[in-house]
Every structure is written in structure tokens, then in C-alpha cells.
Design a protein around this motif. Structure first.
Motif, PDB file in Angstrom:
ATOM      1  N   SER A 234      -9.262  -9.695   7.318  1.00 21.30           N
ATOM      2  CA  SER A 234      -8.854  -9.114   6.048  1.00 21.30           C
ATOM      3  C   SER A 234      -9.391  -7.700   5.930  1.00 21.30           C
ATOM      4  O   SER A 234     -10.378  -7.333   6.571  1.00 21.30           O
TER       5      SER A 234
ATOM      6  N   LEU B  37      -8.193  -3.513   0.010  1.00 20.03           N
ATOM      7  CA  LEU B  37      -7.061  -2.812  -0.604  1.00 20.03           C
ATOM      8  C   LEU B  37      -7.537  -2.194  -1.911  1.00 20.03           C
ATOM      9  O   LEU B  37      -8.179  -2.867  -2.723  1.00 20.03           O
TER      10      LEU B  37
ATOM     11  N   SER C  86      -7.661  -8.127   1.137  1.00 23.29           N
ATOM     12  CA  SER C  86      -6.252  -8.503   1.309  1.00 23.29           C
ATOM     13  C   SER C  86      -6.076 -10.015   1.321  1.00 23.29           C
ATOM     14  O   SER C  86      -4.973 -10.527   1.120  1.00 23.29           O
TER      15      SER C  86
ATOM     16  N   SER D 260      -1.716  -9.696  -0.893  1.00 25.66           N
ATOM     17  CA  SER D 260      -0.934  -8.944   0.092  1.00 25.66           C
ATOM     18  C   SER D 260       0.514  -9.401   0.148  1.00 25.66           C
ATOM     19  O   SER D 260       1.391  -8.668   0.615  1.00 25.66           O
TER      20      SER D 260
END
Length: 301
Positions: free
Chosen positions: A3, A6, A28, A70
Motif C-alpha cells: 500500500s 494517498l 491506499s 483506491s
């Protein structure tokens, strides 16, 4: 796949939220529910008051723990808009309050309105059928239904309640239990008892459909499934079909234009809901779902 972090640009939509951060970072692998939780914590606002949409196309991001953030279409650097929906009320309480109106009004006016004589058979049957109908709804709300959304805006409660308290409650009761009401006359057994039978079939069919729908969702969950069983192979929403049958039965007993008015408004609204559900089933389940030509009334709608 590992991961990554973000970072989203956060903007208010409508009235600004107190302490709304300008940026928010998430893994994410986090879910959209985590997105709601962080924003609710930052703004000290109930999670149910928040509505989050994507800045790119304005599409709604649902609050669910089963969907990674995501997968919502958000990417690093994406913008999200956050709206405060205002004071909320639980859907369960909404339904309880809506149905409480006619549940109280009908027995009350049944005893208060007739002045010169005792209530007739048709008036007694009318009060019994309508009271049982809304008592059933109350019990289903308290012990059967599982709601996909926890709350709705408090302001909508007054609009929704007016439909039941005024149209189904005061309006039907006033015109049915008066001494000058058509229901104050003699009954026609060829109309009355088939109407009662139609009512019973409608209520039992409606209850069965609700049991099927309940089985599709876990307690506290918001997952969706394809319903199968009695009536579901015929129309999209047999619960609405049987609800219609029950109200046709009530209209045949009350002999009241007020009952026909409420039933017409209710059936029209249910038809809209049924059409939307058919569209949603086709979109969500694709080829797994057997498309229906009739969404509520076979061959008619």
C-alpha cells in the motif's frame, strides 16, 4: 502489492465545516469508511452528517468498510468535497414516527366520530384493517427491517410524516367514521369479504417479501444481494405489489374516496421506487440478474 499513502485535497461544499482540513492522507488500503471516520474526527461532526463526493465528477463516495478508497476512483492528489447534511434522525425512528400517526388516529376517531349510532360493520372492519396494517409496519420496523443507511436529514421527517398522519390518518379516518360516511351504510358481502381476503393475501405476501429482503443483509451491514422467492420472479418489488393489493382491499371495505386518494399517491411513489430498484439491480449485478419487464404490477408497471 504494497500500500502507499494517498493525499487528497479537501474542500467544503455548501456551508463550511468547522476545522475541516485542507488535506487528508490515507493508505491506499484504507476503506472509504476510514475516510469518513477521519473527517468526522477532524470536524467533530457526526459521521452520518457527512456526504463526500469526488471533485472530478461529483460522484458520491459511499461510507462502507467493504470498499478500499483506491477503488472509488480517487488517486493521489485528487480533490474531495465534503458537505454537512445537517441534523440527522435514524431511519428506524423515522418509520416508527410516521406509522404512529394513523395507528393512533384511526382508533381515536373510530370512537369519537359516530354520534347518532354505533359504528357499522364496514366502519369496524375499516378501523381494524388499517390499524393492523400500521401495527404490522411498526413491528417490522422495530424487529425485521435492516436499513442500508443509518440516518436521514431531520427536516425530511415532517414531509414524510405528513403523508401518513394527514393522508392515511386524519383524511381517511374523518371520511370513514362519520355517521354520513358510505361506510356507515349496509355492507355488500360480495364486495366486503373478497376485499378482506385481498387484504389478507396482500399483507401476508408483503411480509414474506420483507423476510426475503432481510435475509440478504447481515445485521449492521449494507451489502446487497439478488432476492429470490415468491413474487420476485414476477416483478422487481413484490413487496410493493402486495402492498398495493392490501390497499385495494382496504378501499373495497372503506368505500372512501380518501382511501383511494392515499392508495393512488402511495402506489405512484412505490412505482418510482420500484423502477429505480430495477435500474440499480441491472447496474450492480449485470448478467447475474434476471431483468424484469414489470417492476411492481405484472403487465401494468
Amino acid at each position: 502489492m504494497a500500500s502507499k499513502t494517498l493525499t487528497f485535497s479537501v474542500r467544503p461544499r455548501g456551508k463550511p465545516l468547522h476545522k475541516l482540513p485542507e488535506e487528508l492522507s490515507l493508505s491506499s488500503a484504507s476503506t472509504s469508511s476510514d475516510l469518513y471516520t477521519q473527517l468526522a474526527s477532524s470536524t467533530k461532526t457526526s459521521i452520518h452528517r457527512l456526504r463526500i463526493t469526488k471533485g472530478s465528477d461529483g460522484s458520491f463516495i459511499p461510507n462502507t468498510s467493504s470498499r478500499p478508497v483506491s477503488d472509488t476512483g480517487l488517486r493521489d492528489g485528487s480533490s474531495i468535497y465534503v458537505k454537512d447534511l445537517g441534523p440527522q434522525i435514524s431511519w428506524r425512528l423515522v418509520y416508527v414516527l410516521e406509522y404512529l400517526g394513523p395507528l393512533l388516529i384511526h382508533p381515536l376517531l373510530y370512537f369519537l366520530l359516530p354520534s347518532s349510532s354505533s359504528p357499522t360493520l364496514l366502519q369496524t372492519l375499516s378501523c381494524t384493517l388499517i390499524t393492523l396494517h400500521f401495527l404490522k409496519r411498526e413491528l417490522e420496523t422495530l424487529f425485521l427491517h435492516r436499513f442500508s443507511s443509518a440516518t436521514m436529514p431531520l427536516f425530511n421527517l415532517f414531509k414524510n410524516s405528513a403523508h401518513y398522519w394527514l393522508l392515511a390518518g386524519l383524511n381517511i379516518a374523518f371520511w370513514t367514521y362519520r355517521s354520513s360516511s358510505p361506510a356507515a351504510g349496509d355492507s355488500n358481502p360480495w364486495i366486503t369479504w373478497p376485499s378482506v381476503a385481498l387484504y389478507v393475501i396482500g399483507e401476508l405476501g408483503n411480509l414474506n417479501a420483507h423476510l426475503v429482503l432481510r435475509s440478504l443483509r447481515s445485521s449492521g451491514g449494507n451489502e446487497r444481494g439478488i432476492p429470490h422467492g415468491f413474487g420476485f420472479g414476477l416483478v422487481t418489488c413484490p413487496n410493493y405489489m402486495f402492498e398495493t393489493l392490501a390497499w385495494v382491499g382496504i378501499c373495497g371495505v372503506t368505500w372512501s374516496v380518501a382511501s383511494v386518494l392515499f392508495a393512488t399517491v402511495a402506489v405512484g411513489q412505490m412505482a418510482i421506487w420500484a423502477q429505480k430498484r430495477e435500474v440499480r439491480y441491472r447496474r450492480e449485478f449485470g448478467g447475474k440478474y434476471q431483468k424484469k419487464r414489470s417492476v411492481m404490477l405484472p403487465g401494468l408497471w
